[in-house]
Design a protein around this motif. Structure first.
Motif, short mmCIF file in Angstrom:
data_model
loop_
_atom_site.label_atom_id
_atom_site.label_comp_id
_atom_site.label_asym_id
_atom_site.label_seq_id
_atom_site.Cartn_x
_atom_site.Cartn_y
_atom_site.Cartn_z
N HIS A 392 0.83 -1.21 0.00
CA HIS A 392 0.00 0.00 0.00
C HIS A 392 0.86 1.26 0.00
N GLU A 393 1.95 1.24 0.74
CA GLU A 393 2.81 2.42 0.81
C GLU A 393 3.46 2.72 -0.55
N ALA A 413 -3.18 5.75 3.67
CA ALA A 413 -4.02 5.52 4.85
C ALA A 413 -4.03 4.04 5.22
N TYR A 414 -4.20 3.17 4.22
CA TYR A 414 -4.16 1.72 4.48
C TYR A 414 -2.80 1.31 5.05
N ALA A 415 -1.72 1.88 4.48
CA ALA A 415 -0.38 1.52 4.93
C ALA A 415 -0.20 1.83 6.41
N LYS A 423 -2.31 7.98 14.19
CA LYS A 423 -2.27 9.43 13.97
C LYS A 423 -2.02 9.75 12.50
N LYS A 424 -1.05 9.05 11.90
CA LYS A 424 -0.77 9.26 10.47
C LYS A 424 -1.92 8.74 9.61
N LYS A 430 -8.47 11.93 6.56
CA LYS A 430 -9.07 13.25 6.39
C LYS A 430 -8.93 13.72 4.94
N LYS A 431 -7.76 13.48 4.35
CA LYS A 431 -7.53 13.85 2.95
C LYS A 431 -8.44 13.05 2.02
N VAL A 432 -8.60 11.77 2.30
CA VAL A 432 -9.46 10.91 1.48
C VAL A 432 -10.89 11.43 1.52
#
Length: 459
Positions: A392-393, A413-415, A423-424, A430-432
């Motif tokens: 995912h990353e 986000a999945y990564a 937190k990350k 939020k961006k998604v």
């Protein structure tokens, strides 16, 4: 760290077990077993270091499927994962799901020995021993929770701590869902029947139990659940030997080329380099492959290249896709893209289902600027290795470089979710949310949020 480990404990024992074990008069139905098994499997896959090499997984899974064909009708799909841990252990859970440690696969001397352990665990599944014991006991054992808590908190965040955590989960599962004397004898006897019907040497079960017992003496460790419970180890080995002698079954234990390859991959990739090199002293295909992988891990580029070149020059070594895959991976990691693509293409032609080949092939294509082709193979990788944070990353970074920001943040986000860096994760979530405009993007957002809830019990 403490808060995360406490949350993990609660996610396993409260999230998984509480809804089903606290009803003092409820029946543990197939439906409930399926629901609980699904949750337990998801937690295992998202928290423990699973082996991601498809060659290793395929070997173990094909063995389990072969054994399962010898079993009577079972209402659940049989699934097995290999966890990275040096112990000789395995355990069955619920709804067709079992786990085998990489140490078990690495340390056997024949296919039939590994099949013996898997047949025993398969018998626990088909006889629904865990499910019946949940139904019988009704209550969650406080002692088992404390066992898991101690293991995780003492282990911390180190590699040794991870190993302790894995062992604690298996131990707590065993304490919570103890197999009875009858369960173990039944799993031995029925598992032996599966072993014979599937065409494996039944002496494999006896020999692997002896190996596990010896391993305990050498390491001072504890036996896995299926040997530590009553009847005693010696008695269990004894009655299996007596049965085979009465049937006049002769032992012809052998190691297949498939097992040799799988053990080469495990030893070269997951042992310390010093220990790994101890195994690879000759000039066979497996020795050359093993030395090439180990020296690449040590960043000894010229030594690694020497062994990969020798490997590529031996005709017998070119018959398996894995050899080309590992050579291709090596050249990709050291920036020789033309050689990487050439070898990865050969690997792909021999085995188009190998997810690691697809992953590195996609990365090499992306480096060469072949974006559409790279994206196609990345998507195939995501289907095959959904719970792999690294995939995912890399995919997230790939989309970010090409200004596809919804997909970039989605996969990052999945990564972070799979790495439990919440937190990350929330930053990218939020961006998604802000970028989700189309109906398909909103469905992807819903799927991501559902995974978050299920993996963290955050309802």
């Amino acid at each position: 760290m403490i808060f995360r480990t406490v949350r993990f404990i609660l996610s396993i024992f409260l999230f998984c077990f509480y809804p089903y074990t606290c009803n003092a008069f409820g029946e543990f139905s197939l439906k409930k077993e399926a629901e609980l098994g699904k949750k337990f499997k998801k937690i295992i896959r998202s928290h423990l270091p699973l082996i991601q090499d498809p060659e290793i997984n395929s070997y173990v899974r094909q063995m389990v499927f072969k054994l399962a064909k010898s079993a009577p009708y079972y209402p659940f799909k049989i699934e097995v994962d290999v966890v990275q841990n040096n112990a000789m252990n395995a355990f069955a859970t619920l709804a067709g799901y079992m786990v085998v440690y990489s140490g078990m696969v690495e340390k056997v001397d024949s296919d039939s020995e590994l099949a013996g352990v898997l047949a025993h665990e398969l018998a626990h599944l088909t006889q629904r021993h865990v499910a019946k014991n949940i139904e019988r006991s009704q209550l969650v054992s406080v002692g088992s929770i404390l066992t898991l808590l101690a293991g995780i908190l003492v282990g911390g965040n180190t590699q040794a701590g991870q190993a302790l955590m894995i062992g604690s989960i298996a131990g707590a599962q065993s304490a919570l869902l103890k197999y009875t004397r009858e369960n173990e004898r039944e799993a031995d006897q029925i598992g032996l029947n599966y072993l014979v019907k599937a065409g494996y040497d039944p002496w494999g079960m006896v020999e692997v139990f002896k190996k596990i017992r010896k391993q305990r003496w050498l390491s001072g460790g504890t036996l896995p659940s299926y040997l530590s419970t009553h009847p005693a180890v010696e008695e269990r080995i004894g009655y299996l030997e007596d049965r085979l002698k009465r049937l006049r079954v002769k032992s012809e234990l052998k190691k297949s080329v498939e097992l040799q390859l799988v053990q080469t991959l495990l030893r070269s990739k997951y042992n310390s380099p010093k220990v790994a090199l101890h195994y690879f002293k000759g000039n066979s295909c497996y020795d050359l492959l093993g030395k090439g992988i180990v020296y690449a891990r040590l960043n000894a580029l010229e030594k690694a290249k020497k062994y990969f070149i020798l490997l590529n020059d031996i005709p017998d070594c070119k018959k398996n896709a894995v050899f080309y895959r590992e050579i291709g991976k090596f050249y990709y990691q050291y920036g020789e893209l033309n050689k990487a693509l050439l070898n990865l293409q050969k690997s792909f032609l021999l085995n188009s289902k190998d997810s690691l080949t697809l992953f590195y092939y996609a990365r090499a294509l992306a480096e060469e600027g072949l974006i559409k082709e790279a994206e196609k193979y990345f998507q195939e990788c995501l289907v095959k290795m959904f719970y792999n944070a690294n995939v995912h990353e890399i995919v997230g970074i790939f989309y970010g470089k090409h200004n596809k920001m919804f997909k970039a943040h989605l996969h990052l986000a999945y990564a972070y979710l799979l790495q439990h860096k919440i937190k990350k994760f929330k930053f990218h979530l939020k961006k998604v949310k802000l970028l989700a405009k189309t109906s398909s993007q909103k469905r992807e957002l819903e799927k991501l949020q559902k995974e978050y809830k299920e993996l963290t019990n955050n309802y």
